[in-house]
Write a protein that holds these residues in place. Structure first.
Motif, PDB file in Angstrom:
ATOM      1  N   GLU A   1       0.834  -1.204   0.000  1.00 19.16           N
ATOM      2  CA  GLU A   1       0.000   0.000   0.000  1.00 19.16           C
ATOM      3  C   GLU A   1       0.868   1.252   0.000  1.00 19.16           C
ATOM      4  O   GLU A   1       2.000   1.238   0.505  1.00 19.16           O
ATOM      5  CB  GLU A   1      -0.910   0.043   1.229  1.00 19.16           C
ATOM      6  CG  GLU A   1      -1.852  -1.126   1.395  1.00 19.16           C
ATOM      7  CD  GLU A   1      -1.286  -2.216   2.284  1.00 19.16           C
ATOM      8  OE1 GLU A   1      -2.065  -2.999   2.845  1.00 19.16           O
ATOM      9  OE2 GLU A   1      -0.046  -2.280   2.429  1.00 19.16           O
TER      10      GLU A   1
ATOM     11  N   CYS B   1      -2.597   0.201  -3.947  1.00 16.18           N
ATOM     12  CA  CYS B   1      -2.081  -1.102  -3.504  1.00 16.18           C
ATOM     13  C   CYS B   1      -1.534  -1.804  -4.735  1.00 16.18           C
ATOM     14  O   CYS B   1      -2.296  -2.152  -5.642  1.00 16.18           O
ATOM     15  CB  CYS B   1      -3.192  -1.914  -2.854  1.00 16.18           C
ATOM     16  SG  CYS B   1      -2.741  -3.618  -2.449  1.00 16.18           S
TER      17      CYS B   1
ATOM     18  N   TRP C   1     -10.410  -3.394   0.923  1.00 16.29           N
ATOM     19  CA  TRP C   1      -9.745  -2.457   1.816  1.00 16.29           C
ATOM     20  C   TRP C   1     -10.327  -2.686   3.204  1.00 16.29           C
ATOM     21  O   TRP C   1     -11.550  -2.758   3.370  1.00 16.29           O
ATOM     22  CB  TRP C   1      -9.948  -1.022   1.386  1.00 16.29           C
ATOM     23  CG  TRP C   1      -9.170  -0.632   0.170  1.00 16.29           C
ATOM     24  CD1 TRP C   1      -9.635  -0.562  -1.117  1.00 16.29           C
ATOM     25  CD2 TRP C   1      -7.780  -0.277   0.106  1.00 16.29           C
ATOM     26  NE1 TRP C   1      -8.620  -0.183  -1.972  1.00 16.29           N
ATOM     27  CE2 TRP C   1      -7.478   0.003  -1.244  1.00 16.29           C
ATOM     28  CE3 TRP C   1      -6.761  -0.152   1.059  1.00 16.29           C
ATOM     29  CZ2 TRP C   1      -6.192   0.391  -1.664  1.00 16.29           C
ATOM     30  CZ3 TRP C   1      -5.499   0.232   0.641  1.00 16.29           C
ATOM     31  CH2 TRP C   1      -5.219   0.497  -0.699  1.00 16.29           C
TER      32      TRP C   1
ATOM     33  N   ARG D   1      -9.625  -1.310   7.374  1.00 12.23           N
ATOM     34  CA  ARG D   1      -8.906  -0.300   8.152  1.00 12.23           C
ATOM     35  C   ARG D   1      -8.934  -0.618   9.635  1.00 12.23           C
ATOM     36  O   ARG D   1      -9.755  -1.401  10.112  1.00 12.23           O
ATOM     37  CB  ARG D   1      -9.486   1.085   7.894  1.00 12.23           C
ATOM     38  CG  ARG D   1     -10.902   1.307   8.409  1.00 12.23           C
ATOM     39  CD  ARG D   1     -11.395   2.702   8.000  1.00 12.23           C
ATOM     40  NE  ARG D   1     -12.763   2.947   8.440  1.00 12.23           N
ATOM     41  CZ  ARG D   1     -13.454   4.058   8.157  1.00 12.23           C
ATOM     42  NH1 ARG D   1     -12.887   5.032   7.430  1.00 12.23           N
ATOM     43  NH2 ARG D   1     -14.681   4.199   8.603  1.00 12.23           N
TER      44      ARG D   1
ATOM     45  N   TYR E   1      -5.417  -1.254   5.114  1.00 17.48           N
ATOM     46  CA  TYR E   1      -4.813  -2.439   4.520  1.00 17.48           C
ATOM     47  C   TYR E   1      -5.565  -2.818   3.248  1.00 17.48           C
ATOM     48  O   TYR E   1      -6.806  -2.744   3.208  1.00 17.48           O
ATOM     49  CB  TYR E   1      -4.914  -3.635   5.459  1.00 17.48           C
ATOM     50  CG  TYR E   1      -4.187  -3.532   6.776  1.00 17.48           C
ATOM     51  CD1 TYR E   1      -4.849  -3.177   7.940  1.00 17.48           C
ATOM     52  CD2 TYR E   1      -2.826  -3.844   6.868  1.00 17.48           C
ATOM     53  CE1 TYR E   1      -4.198  -3.128   9.162  1.00 17.48           C
ATOM     54  CE2 TYR E   1      -2.164  -3.794   8.094  1.00 17.48           C
ATOM     55  CZ  TYR E   1      -2.861  -3.433   9.223  1.00 17.48           C
ATOM     56  OH  TYR E   1      -2.200  -3.394  10.431  1.00 17.48           O
TER      57      TYR E   1
ATOM     58  N   ALA F   1      -6.308  -6.238   0.974  1.00 15.29           N
ATOM     59  CA  ALA F   1      -6.310  -7.671   1.271  1.00 15.29           C
ATOM     60  C   ALA F   1      -7.001  -8.423   0.140  1.00 15.29           C
ATOM     61  O   ALA F   1      -7.994  -7.948  -0.425  1.00 15.29           O
ATOM     62  CB  ALA F   1      -7.012  -7.941   2.588  1.00 15.29           C
TER      63      ALA F   1
ATOM     64  N   TRP G   1      -2.439  -9.967   2.921  1.00 11.60           N
ATOM     65  CA  TRP G   1      -2.619  -8.581   3.322  1.00 11.60           C
ATOM     66  C   TRP G   1      -1.347  -7.795   3.033  1.00 11.60           C
ATOM     67  O   TRP G   1      -0.239  -8.336   3.078  1.00 11.60           O
ATOM     68  CB  TRP G   1      -2.897  -8.506   4.827  1.00 11.60           C
ATOM     69  CG  TRP G   1      -4.154  -9.160   5.281  1.00 11.60           C
ATOM     70  CD1 TRP G   1      -4.474 -10.494   5.211  1.00 11.60           C
ATOM     71  CD2 TRP G   1      -5.273  -8.523   5.900  1.00 11.60           C
ATOM     72  NE1 TRP G   1      -5.719 -10.716   5.747  1.00 11.60           N
ATOM     73  CE2 TRP G   1      -6.230  -9.520   6.182  1.00 11.60           C
ATOM     74  CE3 TRP G   1      -5.562  -7.200   6.245  1.00 11.60           C
ATOM     75  CZ2 TRP G   1      -7.455  -9.237   6.793  1.00 11.60           C
ATOM     76  CZ3 TRP G   1      -6.773  -6.915   6.848  1.00 11.60           C
ATOM     77  CH2 TRP G   1      -7.705  -7.927   7.124  1.00 11.60           C
TER      78      TRP G   1
ATOM     79  N   GLN H   1       1.085  -4.376   4.224  1.00 17.13           N
ATOM     80  CA  GLN H   1       1.617  -3.954   5.518  1.00 17.13           C
ATOM     81  C   GLN H   1       0.857  -2.762   6.092  1.00 17.13           C
ATOM     82  O   GLN H   1       1.035  -2.424   7.260  1.00 17.13           O
ATOM     83  CB  GLN H   1       3.116  -3.603   5.371  1.00 17.13           C
ATOM     84  CG  GLN H   1       3.421  -2.191   4.890  1.00 17.13           C
ATOM     85  CD  GLN H   1       3.067  -1.943   3.416  1.00 17.13           C
ATOM     86  OE1 GLN H   1       2.789  -2.876   2.658  1.00 17.13           O
ATOM     87  NE2 GLN H   1       3.110  -0.676   3.015  1.00 17.13           N
ATOM     88  N   GLY H   2       0.016  -2.145   5.266  1.00 23.20           N
ATOM     89  CA  GLY H   2      -0.803  -1.033   5.721  1.00 23.20           C
ATOM     90  C   GLY H   2      -0.179   0.321   5.436  1.00 23.20           C
ATOM     91  O   GLY H   2       1.042   0.455   5.337  1.00 23.20           O
TER      92      GLY H   2
ATOM     93  N   ALA I   1       0.028  -6.877  10.143  1.00 21.74           N
ATOM     94  CA  ALA I   1      -1.224  -7.140   9.466  1.00 21.74           C
ATOM     95  C   ALA I   1      -1.851  -8.416  10.016  1.00 21.74           C
ATOM     96  O   ALA I   1      -1.159  -9.306  10.511  1.00 21.74           O
ATOM     97  CB  ALA I   1      -0.989  -7.286   7.965  1.00 21.74           C
TER      98      ALA I   1
END
Lengths: 117, 106
Positions: A6, A22, A36, A38, A95, A97, A107, A109-110, B43
């Motif tokens: 991301e 992403c 998505w 959060r 994130y 996913a 996923w 890593q955010g 995550a």
């Protein structure tokens, strides 16, 4: 190796806009639903949006309907989240996913979005 | 929308303990129930899908059961690496809601 990365998170003022991206690799992006999700600081997971393989079907959590738009570019192996009219309560790690009916097996890593003046 | 109620919200346990976490859906979701483990700053990781199918690479001490509205995640013998927060999530119909989480701590 499956990878989801991301980007685009930032500090933005209330009412502002931001677009998250992403970038995926290691699998055939065009054959999977993508999400998505959060997580606000210190809080639990909240699913935000999902998009079908060809982009023909999209679903959102009520709190972002009309403000957020999920999209994808299968040629670029990329997923996006356009966020408009941002509020303080949208502050979270976002994130991306992969997956739908059988859970989200991969996923990123955010990326952190902070909405504050 | 389908609401997911998870309990307990936290629990204290020791290495070797048997731990059970429950998840209840506000309406029937067949077996469209998934479990995730999340450690701080990381995550989430998918542990179980379709209520009782172990995700590849997940140790067999994790098991899941249930269908309809009531589900459980069991850790048969808690290991040090299992101290984390666990979430259930329904994938029956959007919005794909998560439970509130269960923090498993020492």
């Amino acid at each position: 190796e499956v990878q989801l990365v991301e980007s685009g998170g930032d500090l933005v003022q209330p009412g502002g806009s931001l677009k998250l991206s992403c970038a995926v690799s290691g699998f055939t992006f065009s054959t999977y639903w993508m999400n998505w999700v959060r997580q606000a600081p210190g809080k639990g997971l909240e699913w935000v949006a999902v998009i079908k393989q060809d982009g023909s079907e999209k679903h959102y959590v009520d709190s972002v309907k009309g403000r957020f738009t999920i999209s994808r570019d299968n040629a670029k192996n990329s997923l996006y989240l356009q966020m408009n009219s941002l509020r303080a309560e949208d502050t979270a790690v976002y994130y991306c996913a992969r997956g739908y009916g059988s859970g989200m097996a991969y996923w990123g890593q955010g990326t952190l979005v902070t909405v504050s003046s | 929308d389908i609401q997911m109620a998870q309990s307990p919200s936290s629990l204290s346990a020791s290495v070797g303990d048997r731990v059970t976490i429950t998840c209840r859906a506000s309406q029937g979701i067949s077996s469209y129930l998934n479990w995730y483990q999340q450690k701080p700053g990381k995550a989430p990781k998918l542990l179980m899908f379709a209520a009782s199918t172990l995700q590849s690479g997940v140790p067999s001490r994790f098991s899941g059961s249930g269908s309809g509205t009531d589900f459980t995640l069991t850790i048969s013998s808690l290991q040090p690496e299992d101290f984390a927060t666990y979430y259930c999530q329904q994938s029956y119909s959007p919005p794909l809601t998560f439970g509130g989480g269960t923090k498993v701590e020492v």
